[in-house]
Each structure stands twice: as structure tokens, then as C-alpha cells.
Design a protein around this motif. Structure first.
Motif, PDB file in Angstrom:
ATOM      1  N   UNK A  21      47.496  70.713  57.971  1.00  0.00           N
ATOM      2  CA  UNK A  21      46.180  70.089  58.105  1.00  0.00           C
ATOM      3  C   UNK A  21      45.876  69.139  56.940  1.00  0.00           C
ATOM      4  N   UNK A  22      46.471  69.558  55.565  1.00  0.00           N
ATOM      5  CA  UNK A  22      46.029  68.542  54.600  1.00  0.00           C
ATOM      6  C   UNK A  22      46.993  67.123  54.710  1.00  0.00           C
ATOM      7  N   UNK A  23      48.442  67.340  55.021  1.00  0.00           N
ATOM      8  CA  UNK A  23      49.215  66.163  55.150  1.00  0.00           C
ATOM      9  C   UNK A  23      48.909  65.218  56.551  1.00  0.00           C
ATOM     10  N   UNK A  24      48.339  66.068  57.598  1.00  0.00           N
ATOM     11  CA  UNK A  24      47.959  65.218  58.716  1.00  0.00           C
ATOM     12  C   UNK A  24      46.920  64.540  58.376  1.00  0.00           C
ATOM     13  N   UNK A  25      45.681  64.925  57.515  1.00  0.00           N
ATOM     14  CA  UNK A  25      44.674  64.323  57.049  1.00  0.00           C
ATOM     15  C   UNK A  25      44.986  62.946  56.476  1.00  0.00           C
ATOM     16  N   UNK A  26      45.849  63.142  55.399  1.00  0.00           N
ATOM     17  CA  UNK A  26      46.414  62.033  54.441  1.00  0.00           C
ATOM     18  C   UNK A  26      47.114  61.315  55.453  1.00  0.00           C
ATOM     19  N   UNK A  57      46.210  62.068  65.807  1.00  0.00           N
ATOM     20  CA  UNK A  57      46.657  63.224  65.400  1.00  0.00           C
ATOM     21  C   UNK A  57      47.865  63.785  66.096  1.00  0.00           C
ATOM     22  N   UNK A  58      47.968  63.440  67.342  1.00  0.00           N
ATOM     23  CA  UNK A  58      49.548  64.096  67.907  1.00  0.00           C
ATOM     24  C   UNK A  58      50.496  63.466  67.338  1.00  0.00           C
ATOM     25  N   UNK A  59      50.489  62.272  66.947  1.00  0.00           N
ATOM     26  CA  UNK A  59      51.700  61.259  66.630  1.00  0.00           C
ATOM     27  C   UNK A  59      51.921  61.913  65.023  1.00  0.00           C
ATOM     28  N   UNK A  60      50.895  62.229  64.470  1.00  0.00           N
ATOM     29  CA  UNK A  60      50.839  62.569  62.956  1.00  0.00           C
ATOM     30  C   UNK A  60      51.529  63.948  62.993  1.00  0.00           C
ATOM     31  N   UNK A  61      50.993  64.668  63.780  1.00  0.00           N
ATOM     32  CA  UNK A  61      51.721  66.123  63.729  1.00  0.00           C
ATOM     33  C   UNK A  61      53.016  66.168  64.080  1.00  0.00           C
ATOM     34  N   UNK A  62      53.602  65.577  65.013  1.00  0.00           N
ATOM     35  CA  UNK A  62      55.114  65.111  65.337  1.00  0.00           C
ATOM     36  C   UNK A  62      55.883  64.996  64.085  1.00  0.00           C
ATOM     37  N   UNK A  66      57.567  69.336  60.920  1.00  0.00           N
ATOM     38  CA  UNK A  66      58.843  70.068  60.476  1.00  0.00           C
ATOM     39  C   UNK A  66      58.702  70.212  59.038  1.00  0.00           C
ATOM     40  N   UNK A  67      58.219  69.086  58.288  1.00  0.00           N
ATOM     41  CA  UNK A  67      58.109  69.260  56.839  1.00  0.00           C
ATOM     42  C   UNK A  67      57.337  70.177  56.263  1.00  0.00           C
TER      43      UNK A  67
END
Length: 400
Positions: A21-26, A57-62, A66-67
Motif C-alpha cells: 500500500x505505501x509503495x503503491x501510493x508513493x 493502481x493495477x500497473x503499479x501493483x504489477x 514482488x518487491x
């Protein structure tokens, strides 16, 4: 699943969620800033901001998932080792699978999550993204009227309105259209008015000139007019079901493409890359899980070695993902690149799964251990000097 396995699973899953969640928001923040022109040209910036964030959001999650999983597994297993929980588990007679099983279970769930996102959510979100961009472009004329500045509608197409007159008229209209590679068109008009004719938006210009410059011959022709009409629909890029890009198509549309799609010829060379990316991306979280548990799933008494194990596992995961990305990029022109995109995570994951199944611990090279000790000692000396400098400075300030 046993109680200890549920305990490990819940800790990894919780930490994975918060890291994701935090890295996706960033990551979203940086991507939205790149597309800030979409927000500034939209008539409802807040709604556009939320919609744009949702489509990204979907592209960021992909990219991030993994990391985030790697960080979650590494942090939980390291903390359990420092708190002697791994020692207690091993001393109780529990098998090594009690630690590996929840880790691989979480990794597999994340892998299937990425498969669903890549093949179902991401194409739909990409379609919505292009729709938002198209809608923002359609608002650009009203923004040009209110701001009085140059506004880019799309590449090589700009418009400016000097002022807003009574009765909804515009004064001092300027349009620069350089989209045609053979000629450049510039429109000037003292006044202009927007008119609607069915679904067509028309720009009615009065008392102006059209400058046409031929780029080959460098000849310029000037046409004066009393009244001239421009179709604004030709100025607004549109997206439709008949003109989807490769990243807007679902998996079945990629595997069995519609050759009548107007964009098929332009994007068909990217189809192998898109197919391989969607079908291989879910393998990497599973491979990461095997790598992390092979390095960190055993109790370690030497704290420095534990840190070096974390660094080694992280470097292997990063190298695997980087090499996979290189293989994917080459799959556009090479069949071998596509094969490697699948083979790399499968082979690396299988290798570390085999080591884990043997029940042995991975031994790090002595030179790597000595290098880690040297780096830690160096950082310790630097920290001591910095603390000493701060202490001396404080003592001098305290002296009269």
C-alpha cells in the motif's frame, strides 16, 4: 495449516499489505505528477485526480508487489531469528516445512493475484486511462478561454484565446496545427464562437487568416476569410473499441487478434511482449518466496551473517527480475527472449526449492562474509567519529 504456520502466514501477509500500500501510493504520486497536464486541463480536477489514480493502481501493483513480498518475507523471518523464534521452532522438533509452507503459500497467492490483475484489471484500467486523457483534451478549449495562455491539445497542436467576449464569444483566437508532416497550418481570427451540430463541435471563426506553409518547398500561402468553420472533433484524440492499443486488449484478444483493428498494424510487433509479460509476471513472486526462505528459513546465531544473507537474497531477487525484464524486452524480436522470460523464474525457483527440500542451509562464501564484516566495521568507525565530532562541538559551545 498449523498454528505456527498461521502465525507466520498472517505476519507476512499483513506486512506485505502495508508495504504494498505505501509503495503503491508513493509510485502513484510520481506517475500522477508525470501526467499533471491531464489534471490542469480538466474541468473537474478532483474527480479526474481520483479517476486517474484508480486507473494507475493495477500497473503499479504489477511492478511493486514482488518487491513488497520480498521485503515482507525478509523482515518477518529476520525478526523471528533475532527474537529466537526460529530457534524455538527448530528445537521443538517441527520440520523445516513449518516455516517454508506459509511463505510459499503467501508467494503463490501473490502470484495468482498478479495474474488476475495483469489479465483482467490492467487492460480495463488502461482503457479508462486513455478515456480520461481524451476527456481532458476535450476540456482544453474552455481552459484556453479562461487562462489566455497557450494550451497543448496533443503533440504539435496548440491553441490560445486572448479574451472572453460577451455572448460567449472568444476574442483573439490562435491555432497552430503541425500534425501534418508535409505542411503547417496557422489560424488567426479576431473572434470565434463555439457551435454544436448534433455530436459535432464546431468552431466558427470570423475575420481572420489561414497561413499554410509547405515544408518541402518552403512556400507560404495566406488565405483571408470573413467566416471559417473548424471541426473540433478532429482536434480531440478519441479512443474506441475498434482502435485499441496492445495494452488495452485482454489476453484472448492478444492471442487471437482482430486484424481489422485500425491499430493492429502499428502495435502487432508488441503483441509477443505483452503476452509474455502477462503470462510470466506471476512466476516471479513465487520464485522470490523460494529464494527468501532458502536463505532465511533457518536459525542463524551470527547476526552479521544474517544481514549478509538478507543482502544476498535481495540481490538475487533483483538480478532475477532485471534479467527477466531484459528477456521480455528482447521477446519483441526474439523467440528465445520469450522462452527465457518463463525459464528464468522457473529455474531459479526450482533450484532454491530443491535446496530447501534437502533441509540444508546455504553457505555463503568466506570472502563475502569477510567483506560484510569489513563494511560493518568501517561503518562503525565512521559512526564513532561522527558522534565524537558532535560531542566535541557540543562541549565547545558549552564553554564560556
Amino acid at each position: 495449516m498449523k498454528q505456527i504456520e498461521r502465525y507466520i502466514f498472517s505476519r507476512i501477509a499483513t506486512l506485505f499489505f502495508w508495504v504494498l500500500a505505501s509503495t503503491t501510493i508513493l509510485s502513484l504520486t510520481t506517475q500522477i505528477l508525470i501526467r499533471v497536464d491531464v489534471l490542469t486541463t480538466s474541468s473537474s480536477a478532483i474527480v479526474t485526480f481520483l479517476s486517474l489514480a484508480a486507473t494507475l493502481v493495477p500497473q503499479m501493483v504489477l511492478v511493486v508487489a514482488p518487491f513488497a513480498l520480498m521485503i515482507g518475507i525478509g523482515r518477518v523471518l529476520t525478526t523471528m531469528n533475532e527474537d529466537s523464534e526460529l530457534v524455538v521452532i527448530e528445537a521443538s522438533g517441527a520440520s523445516g516445512y513449518s516455516i517454508a509452507k506459509p511463505v510459499i503459500f503467501v508467494s503463490t497467492l501473490v502470484g495468482f493475484l498478479l495474474f488476475i490483475v495483469a489479465n483482467l484489471l490492467s487492460p480495463r484500467a488502461t482503457q479508462a486511462l486513455y478515456s480520461i486523457i481524451s476527456g481532458a483534451n476535450s476540456d482544453v478549449l474552455s481552459l484556453a478561454v479562461s487562462s489566455g495562455s497557450f494550451q497543448r491539445i496533443e503533440d504539435d497542436l496548440y491553441i490560445q484565446v486572448s479574451e472572453s467576449l460577451a455572448n460567449g464569444e472568444m476574442g483573439g483566437l490562435f491555432v497552430s496545427d503541425r500534425r501534418d508532416p508535409s505542411a503547417e497550418l496557422v489560424y488567426f481570427a479576431k473572434s470565434a464562437t463555439l457551435r454544436s451540430s448534433g455530436d459535432t463541435e464546431l468552431l466558427l471563426m470570423q475575420n481572420g487568416q489561414i497561413h499554410r506553409s509547405d515544408r518541402d518547398s518552403q512556400n507560404i500561402s495566406i488565405i483571408e476569410f470573413t467566416t471559417y468553420v473548424l471541426d473540433l472533433n478532429s482536434f480531440i484524440p478519441t479512443t474506441s473499441d475498434e482502435g485499441k492499443r496492445h495494452n488495452e486488449l485482454y489476453l484472448n484478444e492478444l492471442l487471437f487478434p482482430d486484424t481489422t483493428n485500425p491499430r493492429y498494424e502499428a502495435y502487432k510487433r508488441l503483441f509477443p511482449f505483452e503476452i509474455n509479460s502477462r503470462l510470466s509476471g506471476w512466476l516471479y513472486p513465487i520464485a522470490f518466496g523460494f529464494v527468501m526462505v532458502a536463505f532465511l528459513g533457518k536459525a542463524q546465531s551470527h547476526r552479521n551473517e544474517q544481514y549478509q544473507r538478507i543482502a544476498t537474497a535481495a540481490l538475487i531477487c533483483l538480478a532475477l527480475r532485471l534479467s527477466g525484464s531484459v528477456a521480455l524486452d528482447s521477446s519483441e524480436k526474439s523467440v528465445m527472449g520469450g522462452i527465457l522470460a518463463y525459464a528464468l523464474p522457473i529455474l531459479v525457483g526450482s533450484y532454491f526449492a530443491f535446496i530447501m527440500a534437502q533441509g540444508g542451509a546455504i553457505r555463503l562464501p568466506k570472502i563475502w562474509l569477510r567483506a560484510g564484516d569489513y563494511v560493518q566495521a568501517l561503518l562503525g568507525r565512521i559512526n564513532e567519529r561522527l558522534n565524537g565530532s558532535v560531542k566535541n562541538a557540543s562541549e565547545k559551545e558549552g564553554q564560556p
